[in-house]
Design a protein around this motif. Structure first.
Motif, PDB file in Angstrom:
ATOM      1  N   VAL A 201      14.089   3.527  46.174  1.00  0.00           N
ATOM      2  CA  VAL A 201      15.422   3.221  46.117  1.00  0.00           C
ATOM      3  C   VAL A 201      15.972   3.792  47.464  1.00  0.00           C
ATOM      4  O   VAL A 201      15.310   4.273  48.380  1.00  0.00           O
ATOM      5  N   THR A 202      17.275   3.349  47.961  1.00  0.00           N
ATOM      6  CA  THR A 202      17.717   3.658  49.391  1.00  0.00           C
ATOM      7  C   THR A 202      18.955   4.367  49.345  1.00  0.00           C
ATOM      8  O   THR A 202      19.566   4.552  48.250  1.00  0.00           O
ATOM      9  N   LEU A 203      19.136   5.249  50.257  1.00  0.00           N
ATOM     10  CA  LEU A 203      20.481   5.694  50.485  1.00  0.00           C
ATOM     11  C   LEU A 203      20.846   5.662  51.903  1.00  0.00           C
ATOM     12  O   LEU A 203      20.109   5.902  52.962  1.00  0.00           O
ATOM     13  N   SER A 204      22.397   5.159  51.919  1.00  0.00           N
ATOM     14  CA  SER A 204      22.806   5.337  53.300  1.00  0.00           C
ATOM     15  C   SER A 204      24.364   5.934  53.252  1.00  0.00           C
ATOM     16  O   SER A 204      24.896   6.325  51.940  1.00  0.00           O
ATOM     17  N   ASN A 205      25.056   5.887  54.359  1.00  0.00           N
ATOM     18  CA  ASN A 205      26.368   6.372  54.413  1.00  0.00           C
ATOM     19  C   ASN A 205      27.330   5.282  53.613  1.00  0.00           C
ATOM     20  O   ASN A 205      27.044   4.072  53.680  1.00  0.00           O
ATOM     21  N   GLY A 206      28.454   5.747  52.940  1.00  0.00           N
ATOM     22  CA  GLY A 206      29.243   4.871  52.406  1.00  0.00           C
ATOM     23  C   GLY A 206      28.933   4.556  51.119  1.00  0.00           C
ATOM     24  O   GLY A 206      28.010   5.340  50.340  1.00  0.00           O
ATOM     25  N   LEU A 207      29.157   3.205  50.569  1.00  0.00           N
ATOM     26  CA  LEU A 207      28.942   2.552  49.433  1.00  0.00           C
ATOM     27  C   LEU A 207      27.962   1.734  49.178  1.00  0.00           C
ATOM     28  O   LEU A 207      27.915   0.930  50.443  1.00  0.00           O
ATOM     29  N   LEU A 208      27.087   1.602  48.236  1.00  0.00           N
ATOM     30  CA  LEU A 208      26.104   0.137  48.039  1.00  0.00           C
ATOM     31  C   LEU A 208      27.066  -0.732  47.349  1.00  0.00           C
ATOM     32  O   LEU A 208      27.398  -1.000  46.611  1.00  0.00           O
ATOM     33  N   VAL A 244      20.422  11.404  39.584  1.00  0.00           N
ATOM     34  CA  VAL A 244      21.140  11.933  38.587  1.00  0.00           C
ATOM     35  C   VAL A 244      22.398  11.922  39.160  1.00  0.00           C
ATOM     36  O   VAL A 244      22.913  12.315  40.081  1.00  0.00           O
ATOM     37  N   LYS A 245      23.437  11.401  38.090  1.00  0.00           N
ATOM     38  CA  LYS A 245      24.692  10.861  38.505  1.00  0.00           C
ATOM     39  C   LYS A 245      25.574  12.153  37.941  1.00  0.00           C
ATOM     40  O   LYS A 245      25.401  12.664  37.001  1.00  0.00           O
ATOM     41  N   ASP A 246      26.702  12.386  38.732  1.00  0.00           N
ATOM     42  CA  ASP A 246      27.481  13.372  38.648  1.00  0.00           C
ATOM     43  C   ASP A 246      28.949  12.837  38.991  1.00  0.00           C
ATOM     44  O   ASP A 246      28.739  11.718  39.677  1.00  0.00           O
ATOM     45  N   LYS A 247      30.056  13.341  39.031  1.00  0.00           N
ATOM     46  CA  LYS A 247      31.241  13.002  39.856  1.00  0.00           C
ATOM     47  C   LYS A 247      32.299  14.098  39.893  1.00  0.00           C
ATOM     48  O   LYS A 247      32.263  15.034  39.166  1.00  0.00           O
ATOM     49  N   TRP A 248      33.077  13.951  40.703  1.00  0.00           N
ATOM     50  CA  TRP A 248      34.248  14.693  40.940  1.00  0.00           C
ATOM     51  C   TRP A 248      35.492  13.630  40.962  1.00  0.00           C
ATOM     52  O   TRP A 248      35.683  12.567  41.943  1.00  0.00           O
ATOM     53  N   LYS A 249      36.364  13.683  40.011  1.00  0.00           N
ATOM     54  CA  LYS A 249      37.310  13.029  40.009  1.00  0.00           C
ATOM     55  C   LYS A 249      36.849  11.422  39.587  1.00  0.00           C
ATOM     56  O   LYS A 249      36.131  11.328  38.716  1.00  0.00           O
ATOM     57  N   ASN A 250      37.363  10.673  40.540  1.00  0.00           N
ATOM     58  CA  ASN A 250      36.652   9.051  40.363  1.00  0.00           C
ATOM     59  C   ASN A 250      35.612   9.202  41.365  1.00  0.00           C
ATOM     60  O   ASN A 250      35.153   8.175  41.657  1.00  0.00           O
ATOM     61  N   ILE A 251      35.257  10.100  41.980  1.00  0.00           N
ATOM     62  CA  ILE A 251      34.282   9.917  43.242  1.00  0.00           C
ATOM     63  C   ILE A 251      32.844  10.242  42.818  1.00  0.00           C
ATOM     64  O   ILE A 251      32.664  11.260  42.027  1.00  0.00           O
ATOM     65  N   PRO A 252      31.826   9.107  42.998  1.00  0.00           N
ATOM     66  CA  PRO A 252      30.526   9.437  42.588  1.00  0.00           C
ATOM     67  C   PRO A 252      29.999  10.627  43.170  1.00  0.00           C
ATOM     68  O   PRO A 252      29.995  10.838  44.425  1.00  0.00           O
ATOM     69  N   VAL A 253      29.173  11.321  42.508  1.00  0.00           N
ATOM     70  CA  VAL A 253      28.249  12.498  43.303  1.00  0.00           C
ATOM     71  C   VAL A 253      27.012  12.338  42.701  1.00  0.00           C
ATOM     72  O   VAL A 253      26.696  12.672  41.507  1.00  0.00           O
ATOM     73  N   ASP A 254      26.137  11.817  43.424  1.00  0.00           N
ATOM     74  CA  ASP A 254      24.745  11.669  43.179  1.00  0.00           C
ATOM     75  C   ASP A 254      23.814  12.481  43.647  1.00  0.00           C
ATOM     76  O   ASP A 254      23.911  12.945  44.944  1.00  0.00           O
ATOM     77  N   TRP A 289      35.931  11.033  51.554  1.00  0.00           N
ATOM     78  CA  TRP A 289      35.095   9.780  51.573  1.00  0.00           C
ATOM     79  C   TRP A 289      34.907   9.486  50.294  1.00  0.00           C
ATOM     80  O   TRP A 289      35.179   9.899  49.208  1.00  0.00           O
ATOM     81  N   ALA A 290      34.393   8.280  50.185  1.00  0.00           N
ATOM     82  CA  ALA A 290      34.256   7.346  48.911  1.00  0.00           C
ATOM     83  C   ALA A 290      33.262   7.903  48.040  1.00  0.00           C
ATOM     84  O   ALA A 290      33.016   7.330  46.673  1.00  0.00           O
TER      85      ALA A 290
END
Length: 836
Positions: A201-208, A244-254, A289-290
């Motif tokens: 898997v990859t991770l970077s700034n912003g959204l995939l 592992v996925k989580d969220k705050w309001k509509n913002i993804p927290v991974d 941030w997104a």
């Protein structure tokens, strides 16, 4: 960034304590570090990259859009460290026109096709190879390596290490993996296309934005960051992680986590959405941030890093239930890196000289989170520990918080910027009041969002909101050095029925500050808030009925100061019993440490402290108790037994078990036997030590009951002598953190130091590659933590040489094991070479 701190720090071992304070930069002329001049303004950075795992290199293409900042320019100058540059061209809507360039000394100078005016944009295309192992810049005490791009176990040759790639941009290392203007006052939007084996898997700034399958088992992920942020905050992470996925309001927290730790991800990271909500409300500024993701990296070069929307943590964050039930030791760091997304990422220090506007706030966010989640006592304990780290390091006394004359830019990542800076913000908050303090923070963020700022702009925001002039505060605490060093005395005037309290400042340059003084009249305190002028001596008079029982200065614990005190056990008991503030209670408790066993008042204070609502006070009291003393046994044992069995905090239970163990009384054996099977590492460790103090023959049978990997410093120190004395081979690798530093431990704690030295010698006379590698890795990390202390380095080198001679003797005696032992000799030689 949260700095990594050597694991032995909790033992109070400071490299500067027992060796000369002279530094490697002593006598050199300091250079004034001006804010970098902006000739060019970056607009957008587009990268396409793939990785060569065999060569540990990255193939890159870059499209860099920029314009002159103000003055017309026909040249673009970029930082590009250790690279091969293959092609440079002007890109005009996909049509490439070659450009002349010169690349030397890690600087790429590109001649543009014409002279461009302010706001006239152009896009330059660069094809290059990033070669991190060719990067020449060195690490520091704060960030122990600086090659920007890291391949971890890239060929998969180490079965115990996952294959990962991660980047580290701070301070100026992003230019080791893409050409850029590598200064904190440059901000740009970005997009990155990362081509990797499909299993990762990859991770970077912003959204995939897109993920596309390629041939040969590869995949390309397209990450887009549409808001401007500084180049040192760019990030790439690659590896086999569970998400592992989580969220705050509509913002993804991974939470990107190694699969072994996936079941514990929510225990480790799970407070993150609540933190985002708390900080958003406290600042009156929603998380900007997104998305928010967190990932860990093996062999990370510091503690953690606030890459925008993609925080990278060192692998110490990876904890299991035995650790987490005691305490999530990484929770403060999780809060710290998250808070940077306002202070550091949204508004960024314009230069490293002003790092305080990033790091002091992130440090203070740990206080804010603890105060909200766990109460003011916990927050005050945390802040006291931080400030004491600064106060007990004399070499930091003469450093300004904002300083332009550092030797290396990473020198500012220190106890002044972090720990002292957090304490300074706490003083400012208490002076202004909560409403003005948080409104000032909000004004600073809104005024400077997506831009850069410095301490003066911070001052202006607080002044704007509060209407108060704050030059006196900033001149002392931001643009000056040191702190008050106070002595005090009082005299009673029977005719006037007044007490005169005299405050003496003994440091060279006096400070001015508000000060809380508690005057005890007939056993009860009355709080007076006074203003101390910037004079060597200040005297204040207060009405009293008789000679005060006690005067307690800095009673609220807010002032960042060294205070000399000399109170009787009776006065400490009175202070403890009548103080609401944590620090006054804690100072009263620690004030009796030399009186325990000599004074009935000291025993009464311990009895009160055992029932204190805050567990850290209970733990401290348990550490001072000696139940082999009949008076203490009679007065305190029943309460200690209760704490050992029923305290809601496992760390307190463990401390109580340790206190009971000193008696070596077999009546406690059932309690210790039960503790061996507890989930808590701390309870297990204390119970094991207790059992073995009564029956040492059980050592090998208990050896594997506890996982010392990643265990707390206290637990390692507690079990080290047992492991070494009984030669428990299954734990030999886990004693390396203490064994490596035995020369320094011996100064502070001779008994533990001797056990650590025996442990080092045991490793060096054993055919154990893993344990030897652990020693050399830790020694390598320590090199940069000792940047200003050549004597400390010499001590480590001599220790490694002694170890090398023992391995050579081992080889002579065991030629049949030559292959394994020679590997160990090689890693020690490399460690010694690393110190040259």
């Amino acid at each position: 960034m949260r700095k990594a701190i050597l694991s032995i720090a909790i033992l109070g071992i400071l490299f500067s304590a027992n060796v000369s304070a002279q530094t490697e930069t002593s006598g050199r002329e300091k250079v004034y570090r001006a804010t970098p001049t902006k000739v060019t303004e970056l607009k957008h950075t587009k990268l396409k990259v793939n990785f060569d795992y065999q060569k540990e290199q990255m193939n890159g293409e870059e499209w860099l859009t920029a314009s002159p900042y103000f003055y017309a320019a026909n040249e673009l100058t970029l930082d590009a460290k250790g690279m091969l540059i293959h092609e440079v061209a002007l890109d005009n809507n996909g049509k490439k026109s070659p450009l002349k360039y010169d690349y030397k000394d890690d600087v790429l100078k590109i001649s543009l096709d014409k002279t461009y005016q302010k706001n006239q944009e152009y896009t330059v295309y660069i094809k290059y190879t990033s070669r991190p192992n060719e990067v020449k810049q060195q690490g520091s005490m704060a960030i122990n390596d600086a090659k920007g791009l890291y391949f971890i176990n890239p060929q998969g040759t180490d079965p115990d290490m996952p294959t990962q790639i991660w980047t580290q941009g701070e301070t100026e290392s992003s230019s080791a993996w893409f050409p850029t203007i590598d200064k904190p006052n440059q901000k740009t939007t970005q997009e990155i296309y990362m081509t990797v084996p499909d299993k990762y898997v990859t991770l970077s700034n912003g959204l995939l934005k897109e993920s596309k399958k390629e041939s040969n088992g590869l995949r390309t992920d397209h990450w887009v960051m549409d808001k401007r942020h500084s180049t040192y905050l760019f990030f790439m992470g690659v590896g086999e992680y569970a998400i592992v996925k989580d969220k705050w309001k509509n913002i993804p927290v991974d939470y990107y986590i190694e699969k072994e730790y996936e079941p514990y991800a929510k225990q480790i990271y799970g407070n993150t959405p609540e933190m985002i909500d708390f900080f958003s409300k406290k600042l009156n500024y929603d998380y900007p941030w997104a998305k928010y993701a967190q990932i860990s990296g093996r062999d990370y070069v510091s503690g953690a890093m606030e890459n925008t929307t993609a925080t990278l943590h060192g692998s110490d964050i990876l904890q299991k239930p035995g650790q987490l039930i005691d305490e999530n030791t990484w929770e403060d760091t999780i809060a710290h890196e998250l808070f940077h997304h306002w202070f550091g990422d949204l508004v960024t220090a314009e230069s490293w000289s002003n790092l305080t506007v990033n790091e002091s706030f992130a440090n203070y966010s740990e206080y804010l989170w603890n105060e909200y989640k766990y109460g003011k006592d916990q927050a005050d304990y945390h802040l006291m520990t931080d400030v004491n780290n600064y106060l007990h390091n004399p070499s930091d006394f003469n450093k300004n918080l904002v300083r332009f004359n550092y030797e290396s830019r990473e020198d500012v990542f220190d106890l002044v910027t972090y720990q002292k800076g957090g304490g300074i913000l706490n003083m400012l908050r208490n002076y202004l009041g909560d409403d003005a303090f948080f409104a000032g923070m909000n004004d600073y963020l809104k005024t400077n969002e997506y831009q850069n700022a410095e301490a003066h702009q911070l001052r202006l925001s607080f002044e704007k909101v509060s209407g108060k002039d704050l030059n006196w505060f900033f001149n002392q605490w931001y643009f000056g050095s040191g702190n008050p060093k106070l002595n005090y005395s009082f005299t009673f005037e029977p005719v006037k029925k007044q007490v005169a309290v005299t405050i003496d400042q003994t440091q060279e340059k006096p400070f001015e500050f508000p000060l809380a003084i508690d005057v005890y009249d007939n056993g009860k305190p009355k709080r007076y808030n006074v203003w101390v002028n910037a004079e060597a001596k200040n005297t204040f008079s207060f009405d009293v009925s008789k000679t005060p029982d006690l005067v307690n200065i800095n009673a609220d614990g807010v002032l960042l100061a060294d205070i000399t005190e000399n109170k009787t056990p009776e006065q400490n008991l009175m202070q403890f019993t009548n103080s609401k503030e944590f620090k006054s209670r804690y100072k009263a408790l620690t004030g009796i440490k030399d009186q325990v066993g000599k004074s009935p008042a000291a025993v009464k204070l311990l009895a009160a402290a055992l029932k204190d609502p805050f567990f850290r006070v209970r733990i401290k009291a348990l550490g001072l108790i000696d139940l082999t003393n009949p008076e203490q046994m009679k007065a305190l044992s029943a309460e200690v037994e209760k704490l050992a069995s029923n305290d809601p905090k496992t760390l307190t239970q463990a401390a109580a078990i340790t206190a009971l163990a000193k008696t070596k009384d077999k009546k406690y054996l059932p309690l210790f036997e039960k503790g061996i099977n507890a989930v808590s590492n701390a309870v297990k460790g204390s119970s094991m030590s207790a059992l073995l103090s009564i029956d040492p023959s059980r050592a090998n049978g208990l050896a594997d009951k506890i996982d010392l990997k990643g265990a707390s410093d206290e637990l390692q120190a507690q079990l080290l002598p047992i492991i070494v004395k009984n030669r428990i081979t299954s734990q030999i690798e886990n004693i390396a953190p203490l064994a490596t530093f035995y020369p320094f431990i011996k100064f502070q704690n001779p008994e533990l130091g001797k056990a650590a030295e025996d442990g080092f010698n045991w490793i060096m006379t054993s055919d154990n590659l893993k344990a030897t590698e652990s020693i050399t890795k830790i020694a390598g990390y320590a090199k940069n933590q000792m940047a200003g202390n050549p004597q400390a380095k010499m001590m480590i080198v001599q220790m490694l040489k002694d170890g090398l001679s023992k391995k050579m003797e081992l080889l002579k005696q065991n030629p049949q094991n030559a292959a394994s032992i020679n590997k160990q000799i090689d890693v020690i030689n490399k460690a010694i070479e690393n110190y040259k």
